[in-house]
Design a protein around this motif. Structure first.
Motif, mmCIF file in Angstrom:
data_model
loop_
_atom_site.group_PDB
_atom_site.id
_atom_site.type_symbol
_atom_site.label_atom_id
_atom_site.label_comp_id
_atom_site.label_asym_id
_atom_site.label_seq_id
_atom_site.Cartn_x
_atom_site.Cartn_y
_atom_site.Cartn_z
ATOM 1 N N ALA A 12 0.843 -1.194 0.000
ATOM 2 C CA ALA A 12 0.000 0.000 0.000
ATOM 3 C C ALA A 12 0.878 1.243 0.000
ATOM 4 O O ALA A 12 2.067 1.186 0.311
ATOM 5 C CB ALA A 12 -0.913 -0.010 1.230
ATOM 6 N N ASN A 13 0.280 2.353 -0.330
ATOM 7 C CA ASN A 13 0.983 3.619 -0.397
ATOM 8 C C ASN A 13 0.991 4.287 0.980
ATOM 9 O O ASN A 13 0.117 5.080 1.296
ATOM 10 C CB ASN A 13 0.331 4.529 -1.437
ATOM 11 N N ASP A 14 1.980 3.929 1.786
ATOM 12 C CA ASP A 14 2.147 4.567 3.089
ATOM 13 C C ASP A 14 3.624 4.886 3.299
ATOM 14 O O ASP A 14 4.480 4.402 2.565
ATOM 15 C CB ASP A 14 1.603 3.677 4.221
ATOM 16 N N GLU A 15 3.927 5.688 4.271
ATOM 17 C CA GLU A 15 5.298 6.169 4.484
ATOM 18 C C GLU A 15 6.278 5.040 4.773
ATOM 19 O O GLU A 15 7.404 5.040 4.258
ATOM 20 C CB GLU A 15 5.338 7.204 5.613
ATOM 21 N N THR A 16 5.888 4.070 5.573
ATOM 22 C CA THR A 16 6.782 2.960 5.900
ATOM 23 C C THR A 16 7.140 2.168 4.647
ATOM 24 O O THR A 16 8.303 1.843 4.411
ATOM 25 C CB THR A 16 6.131 2.038 6.951
ATOM 26 N N THR A 17 6.139 1.878 3.842
ATOM 27 C CA THR A 17 6.358 1.132 2.603
ATOM 28 C C THR A 17 7.220 1.932 1.637
ATOM 29 O O THR A 17 8.170 1.402 1.047
ATOM 30 C CB THR A 17 5.008 0.779 1.949
ATOM 31 N N LEU A 18 6.908 3.204 1.479
ATOM 32 C CA LEU A 18 7.663 4.066 0.572
ATOM 33 C C LEU A 18 9.137 4.131 0.979
ATOM 34 O O LEU A 18 10.027 4.004 0.142
ATOM 35 C CB LEU A 18 7.044 5.461 0.541
ATOM 36 N N ALA A 56 0.122 4.507 -8.989
ATOM 37 C CA ALA A 56 -0.444 3.719 -10.088
ATOM 38 C C ALA A 56 -1.070 2.429 -9.568
ATOM 39 O O ALA A 56 -2.116 1.997 -10.052
ATOM 40 C CB ALA A 56 0.634 3.412 -11.123
ATOM 41 N N ALA A 57 -0.448 1.822 -8.570
ATOM 42 C CA ALA A 57 -1.004 0.597 -7.980
ATOM 43 C C ALA A 57 -2.349 0.883 -7.313
ATOM 44 O O ALA A 57 -3.289 0.085 -7.429
ATOM 45 C CB ALA A 57 -0.018 -0.004 -6.984
ATOM 46 N N ALA A 58 -2.452 2.009 -6.628
ATOM 47 C CA ALA A 58 -3.709 2.364 -5.959
ATOM 48 C C ALA A 58 -4.836 2.555 -6.967
ATOM 49 O O ALA A 58 -6.008 2.346 -6.637
ATOM 50 C CB ALA A 58 -3.518 3.625 -5.122
ATOM 51 N N LYS A 59 -4.493 2.892 -8.204
ATOM 52 C CA LYS A 59 -5.487 3.073 -9.269
ATOM 53 C C LYS A 59 -5.767 1.784 -10.027
ATOM 54 O O LYS A 59 -6.561 1.779 -10.959
ATOM 55 C CB LYS A 59 -5.010 4.154 -10.242
ATOM 56 N N GLY A 60 -5.059 0.696 -9.671
ATOM 57 C CA GLY A 60 -5.306 -0.601 -10.297
ATOM 58 C C GLY A 60 -4.460 -0.905 -11.514
ATOM 59 O O GLY A 60 -4.650 -1.939 -12.147
ATOM 60 N N GLY A 61 -3.514 -0.046 -11.847
ATOM 61 C CA GLY A 61 -2.698 -0.251 -13.027
ATOM 62 C C GLY A 61 -1.567 -1.238 -12.846
ATOM 63 O O GLY A 61 -0.952 -1.680 -13.818
ATOM 64 N N ARG A 62 -1.293 -1.582 -11.600
ATOM 65 C CA ARG A 62 -0.220 -2.524 -11.295
ATOM 66 C C ARG A 62 -0.421 -3.054 -9.885
ATOM 67 O O ARG A 62 -1.172 -2.489 -9.108
ATOM 68 C CB ARG A 62 1.146 -1.866 -11.426
ATOM 69 N N ILE A 63 0.291 -4.123 -9.598
ATOM 70 C CA ILE A 63 0.312 -4.680 -8.245
ATOM 71 C C ILE A 63 1.776 -4.760 -7.842
ATOM 72 O O ILE A 63 2.587 -5.356 -8.548
ATOM 73 C CB ILE A 63 -0.327 -6.081 -8.182
ATOM 74 N N ALA A 75 12.135 -7.629 2.348
ATOM 75 C CA ALA A 75 13.243 -8.442 1.840
ATOM 76 C C ALA A 75 13.326 -8.409 0.320
ATOM 77 O O ALA A 75 14.397 -8.613 -0.250
ATOM 78 C CB ALA A 75 13.082 -9.883 2.309
ATOM 79 N N GLY A 76 12.199 -8.155 -0.346
ATOM 80 C CA GLY A 76 12.188 -8.154 -1.798
ATOM 81 C C GLY A 76 10.880 -7.621 -2.333
ATOM 82 O O GLY A 76 9.905 -7.485 -1.589
ATOM 83 N N THR A 77 10.865 -7.332 -3.620
ATOM 84 C CA THR A 77 9.663 -6.813 -4.264
ATOM 85 C C THR A 77 9.652 -7.207 -5.729
ATOM 86 O O THR A 77 10.696 -7.504 -6.324
ATOM 87 C CB THR A 77 9.573 -5.271 -4.143
ATOM 88 N N VAL A 78 8.464 -7.228 -6.296
ATOM 89 C CA VAL A 78 8.264 -7.377 -7.734
ATOM 90 C C VAL A 78 6.979 -6.637 -8.082
ATOM 91 O O VAL A 78 6.071 -6.531 -7.250
ATOM 92 C CB VAL A 78 8.196 -8.855 -8.184
ATOM 93 N N THR A 79 6.922 -6.127 -9.307
ATOM 94 C CA THR A 79 5.740 -5.413 -9.773
ATOM 95 C C THR A 79 5.123 -6.167 -10.942
ATOM 96 O O THR A 79 5.827 -6.613 -11.850
ATOM 97 C CB THR A 79 6.116 -3.981 -10.202
ATOM 98 N N LEU A 80 3.813 -6.298 -10.901
ATOM 99 C CA LEU A 80 3.034 -6.874 -11.991
ATOM 100 C C LEU A 80 2.316 -5.723 -12.677
ATOM 101 O O LEU A 80 1.429 -5.088 -12.081
ATOM 102 C CB LEU A 80 2.028 -7.899 -11.449
ATOM 103 N N LEU A 81 2.728 -5.419 -13.903
ATOM 104 C CA LEU A 81 2.128 -4.321 -14.663
ATOM 105 C C LEU A 81 0.903 -4.833 -15.401
ATOM 106 O O LEU A 81 1.003 -5.736 -16.235
ATOM 107 C CB LEU A 81 3.141 -3.745 -15.652
ATOM 108 N N LEU A 82 -0.247 -4.238 -15.095
ATOM 109 C CA LEU A 82 -1.517 -4.656 -15.690
ATOM 110 C C LEU A 82 -2.050 -3.655 -16.707
ATOM 111 O O LEU A 82 -2.843 -4.008 -17.575
ATOM 112 C CB LEU A 82 -2.564 -4.845 -14.589
ATOM 113 N N ASP A 83 -1.648 -2.414 -16.604
ATOM 114 C CA ASP A 83 -2.166 -1.340 -17.442
ATOM 115 C C ASP A 83 -1.448 -1.346 -18.791
ATOM 116 O O ASP A 83 -0.478 -0.627 -19.008
ATOM 117 C CB ASP A 83 -1.985 0.007 -16.744
ATOM 118 N N LEU A 84 -1.937 -2.188 -19.693
ATOM 119 C CA LEU A 84 -1.348 -2.345 -21.011
ATOM 120 C C LEU A 84 -2.347 -1.875 -22.073
ATOM 121 O O LEU A 84 -3.520 -1.645 -21.769
ATOM 122 C CB LEU A 84 -0.938 -3.799 -21.237
#
Length: 176
Positions: A12-18, A56-63, A75-84
């Motif tokens: 989610a879009n919060d300060e800790t995550t950012l 963009a994730a909050a708008k549903g364009g990616r996870i 420990a790690g991250t990956v992005t799934l881009l859905l807005d194609l």
């Protein structure tokens, strides 16, 4: 499927995550990870990238997925881009796969990739594409996960510390 002591969840879009994503991106680039940025990566630039991605994730364009250890450290991250484009509703892209240096070799990237694939299927996506650097990239990870190599574009991008590297294009059909 996940390493026993790690949990994966959408971010989610919060300060800790950012802050955690910013630090991970800066560490990845400093250690030579070819994820579109040059070393040294200024903190405001890394932060702005993730702020835009989380928006963009909050708008549903990616996870954006995060893997967390028992102490809740990213420990790690990956992005799934859905807005194609409209002619590609069956496809998604894998992007910004990163694992913290001290967490590498523990199966985190493999688990993040598997979760992204599962979410892609849940969103009706049956074809995934991705690219990775030819030099010191994650090609072995993707090949072991069943991704097919389409080819290499030579001298596609600069490595974080300078010098050109080719980019390998991969794809994978997903089965439900």
């Amino acid at each position: 499927m996940y390493p026993a002591d790690f949990r994966i969840r959408p971010l989610a879009n919060d300060e800790t995550t950012l802050s955690a994503l910013t630090a991970l991106l800066m560490e990845t680039v400093a250690h030579g990870g070819s994820v579109s940025f040059m070393h040294p990566l200024p903190e405001p630039e890394a932060r702005a990238f993730w702020q835009g991605s989380l928006t963009a994730a909050a708008k549903g364009g990616r996870i954006i997925l995060g893997a967390f250890d028992e102490a809740s450290h990213l420990a790690g991250t990956v992005t799934l881009l859905l807005d194609l484009p409209p002619n590609q509703p069956h496809r998604a892209e894998i992007a910004k796969m990163m694992t913290g240096v001290s967490y590498r070799g523990k199966g985190i990237a493999r688990a993040l990739l598997a979760e992204a694939e599962s979410l892609a299927l849940q969103h009706g996506r049956t074809l995934l594409t991705l690219d990775t650097a030819e030099d010191e990239g994650a090609a072995g990870l993707y090949e072991k996960a069943g991704y097919q190599r389409s080819g290499v574009i030579p001298d596609f991008a600069l490595k974080p510390h300078g010098g050109l590297t080719g980019t390998i294009i991969f794809w994978k059909r997903l089965r439900s």
